[in-house]
Design a protein around this motif. Structure first.
Motif, mmCIF file in Angstrom:
data_model
loop_
_atom_site.group_PDB
_atom_site.id
_atom_site.type_symbol
_atom_site.label_atom_id
_atom_site.label_comp_id
_atom_site.label_asym_id
_atom_site.label_seq_id
_atom_site.Cartn_x
_atom_site.Cartn_y
_atom_site.Cartn_z
ATOM 1 N N HIS A 292 0.872 -1.161 -0.063
ATOM 2 C CA HIS A 292 -0.018 0.151 -0.045
ATOM 3 C C HIS A 292 1.098 1.285 -0.019
ATOM 4 O O HIS A 292 1.866 1.360 0.802
ATOM 5 N N ASP A 394 -4.854 1.028 -2.966
ATOM 6 C CA ASP A 394 -5.858 0.410 -1.932
ATOM 7 C C ASP A 394 -5.877 -1.210 -2.183
ATOM 8 O O ASP A 394 -5.325 -1.859 -2.649
ATOM 9 N N ASP A 395 -6.793 -1.751 -0.927
ATOM 10 C CA ASP A 395 -6.933 -3.175 -1.008
ATOM 11 C C ASP A 395 -7.586 -3.724 -2.522
ATOM 12 O O ASP A 395 -7.073 -4.692 -2.907
ATOM 13 N N THR A 396 -8.523 -2.801 -2.952
ATOM 14 C CA THR A 396 -8.899 -3.411 -4.376
ATOM 15 C C THR A 396 -7.788 -3.615 -5.343
ATOM 16 O O THR A 396 -7.836 -4.569 -6.175
ATOM 17 N N GLU A 397 -7.015 -2.539 -5.504
ATOM 18 C CA GLU A 397 -5.922 -2.743 -6.515
ATOM 19 C C GLU A 397 -4.998 -3.838 -6.046
ATOM 20 O O GLU A 397 -4.753 -4.508 -7.067
ATOM 21 N N VAL A 399 -5.576 -6.673 -4.376
ATOM 22 C CA VAL A 399 -6.525 -7.986 -4.532
ATOM 23 C C VAL A 399 -6.365 -8.113 -6.149
ATOM 24 O O VAL A 399 -6.084 -9.520 -6.559
ATOM 25 N N GLU A 400 -6.785 -7.209 -6.913
ATOM 26 C CA GLU A 400 -6.963 -7.467 -8.357
ATOM 27 C C GLU A 400 -5.646 -7.939 -9.177
ATOM 28 O O GLU A 400 -5.537 -8.847 -9.763
ATOM 29 N N VAL A 424 -9.681 -9.483 3.239
ATOM 30 C CA VAL A 424 -8.653 -9.159 2.224
ATOM 31 C C VAL A 424 -8.443 -10.974 1.496
ATOM 32 O O VAL A 424 -8.630 -11.136 0.414
ATOM 33 N N GLN A 427 -10.710 -12.840 -0.575
ATOM 34 C CA GLN A 427 -10.852 -12.304 -1.917
ATOM 35 C C GLN A 427 -9.559 -13.020 -2.698
ATOM 36 O O GLN A 427 -10.027 -12.719 -4.172
#
Length: 512
Positions: A292, A394-397, A399-400, A424, A427
């Motif tokens: 992050h 962020d977390d979304t990026e 994980v993706e 997290v 996912q």
């Protein structure tokens, strides 16, 4: 250190009918370590038949009476740990610290299945078609002869983590270890026989994968394989033609996520320990670090400081933090990946070169940034001491990007909040996800399954599945009174209506 007499004794365990041999390498020096026998396809066929003959007797032994063999094996492993470590280091080049963790893994496996196997393998009462009128039980029947093909990177742990449950489940086993690392595996086989394993039940064949491995896949009743995804696909195709089962633990390009709320020091120390374990030659090691942006600069500095403090050495004591790569081939792969990345614009923050003064296959722990998709190391498994770091918003990026791979073996998440880390982790498309650890605690949690998603494999090691996969489930159902055929005096139409009424009553009463 490894006497000729010991080598000769261990090699006597190999099913080989000719005088052909392989020369193995002392990884720390590059010299010849030993000559091991070469098996032929005919030797494989004979080994399978010998194991099958012994297995027919072993299957008749009660599970509780099989267990003492493995409890004695457990004691012998503890007694001979130092000897195993000496052989393991000479064959693989790993540090003694990494070697100790490897030798410990089968100890955990024995302890777990010695407790759990009697219940897991016991006949289970199941609900019959009609309660009270049909008795149904599920039995667990051994597959027969299990063919186990193990790799060179963790030859001792991966062999016995598979062999032990297969044998406890009542099977015979034919093992094909990697040629370079055959001695440490043979040492363990010898200890199993010292512990009282029936003669002939565990056979060992050694040879090239396309020859000996193929012969084993074509004759065993079940296949367990740990290795590359490419070879795993070939094994699956051959096993599919024969309609026999298989379990495959394959490659990985594992991610490690450092979240905004991570303990940065803990994450840096943990990342070094897992990324460079066994010089990165671990299918569960992270090769991609997603950090992050809020903690990126702090983490990178701490991570680099930890890497630079690492002691590389060819040492048969616990002074080395990292040992050698295992072969010239692996060294060439690492050099190719790093030089390709460097040439295409990646930044080498530390490392990036071989260390021949330490030993023929040593390479420095290497940290890269600015790695882009056209570089070899971006999405291809390096399987060496090379990691790349990426800044995420962020977390979304995170994980993706972590999931943007064909692999799905292992992942790691660092966060001070267990709830956040678990959110997290759920996912991530990986068979095992560690929180605030790299790979050890999940592997050591023998009651839980571990294995790969996507191109990282099929099936699981450890847990109930790690034992039951070596069995066939058998349904034995007893009809206490005639149910499926009405008496001659009863018209079939009346029989149908009465059965429909009975099924309706059962459903309403919530019996089924």
């Amino acid at each position: 250190m490894i006497s000729d007499a010991l080598v000769a004794r261990l090699c006597d365990r190999v099913a080989a009918s000719t005088s052909d041999t392989f020369s193995t390498v002392n990884v720390f020096t590059g010299g010849t370590l030993a000559k091991v026998p070469r098996s032929s396809p005919e030797d494989v066929a004979e080994a399978v038949e010998a194991a099958r003959k012994a297995q027919q007797v072993w299957a008749g032994v009660a599970v509780a009476d099989r267990i003492p063999v493995f409890e004695r094996f457990h004691a012998l492993l503890l007694k001979h740990t130092e000897e195993i470590l000496d052989i393991l280091q000479a064959e693989t080049g790993k540090s003694r610290k990494d070697g100790f963790l490897e030798v410990s893994a089968p100890l955990v496996t024995v302890g777990h299945y010695a407790r759990k196997a009697p219940k897991l393998l016991a006949p289970q009462r199941r609900q019959g078609m009609l309660p009270g009128l049909v008795k149904t039980r599920e039995l667990r029947v051994p597959k027969g002869v299990v063919g186990t093909i193990t790799p060179w990177n963790y030859p001792f742990a991966l062999a016995f983590m598979d062999i032990i449950p297969a044998l406890i489940a009542g099977n015979g086993v034919v093992l094909k270890p990697d040629t370079q690392t055959a001695l440490c595996t043979l040492f363990g086989v010898d200890l199993l026989y010292q512990a009282g394993l029936p003669q002939g039940l565990l056979q060992v064949v050694i040879g090239d994968g396309p020859v000996v491995g193929t012969a084993l896949v074509d004759t065993a009743d079940y296949i367990g394989f740990t290795g590359s995804t490419r070879t795993g696909r070939e094994i699956a195709a051959r096993a599919g033609q024969r309609l026999v089962g298989y379990s495959l633990e394959l490659g990985g390009k594992n991610p490690l996520l450092v979240l905004a709320d991570a303990n940065v020091h803990q994450a840096a120390v943990g990342a070094v320990q897992t990324c460079f374990s066994n010089s990165g030659q671990l299918c569960m090691s992270p090769e991609r670090l997603f950090v992050h942006t809020a903690v990126y600069d702090d983490f990178v500095q701490r991570f680099l400081n930890e890497v630079k403090r690492m002691n590389l050495a060819a040492a048969y004591d616990y002074s080395a933090d990292m040992g050698s790569l295992t072969s010239q081939r692996q060294l060439e792969t690492v050099i190719k990946h790093v030089e390709d990345a460097r040439a295409k614009g990646a930044t080498v923050l530390t490392g990036g070169k071989a260390r021949p003064e330490l030993g023929p296959f040593f390479y420095e722990p290497t940290v890269l940034t600015d790695v882009t998709p056209e570089m070899l190391c971006y999405d291809n498994e390096t399987f060496g001491p090379v990691v790349s770091i990426y800044r995420v918003a962020d977390d979304t990026e995170a994980v993706e990007r972590a999931n943007a791979t064909s692999y799905g073996l292992n992942a790691s998440v660092f966060s001070k909040s267990i709830a956040h880390g678990e959110h997290v982790a759920a996912q991530l498309k990986a068979g095992t996800v560690h929180i605030n650890d790299g790979h050890v605690v999940g592997l050591g949690s023998a009651d839980a399954p571990m294995g790969g998603m996507k191109d990282s494999g099929v099936g699981r090691r450890n847990g109930a599945e790690g034992l039951l996969k070596y069995t066939e489930s058998q349904n034995i159902s007893v009809q206490r009174v005639p149910l499926t055929t009405p008496p001659r005096w009863l018209p079939f139409g009346w029989y149908v209506k009465s059965m429909q009424g009975l099924l309706r009553l059962i459903r309403r009463s919530n019996i089924r």
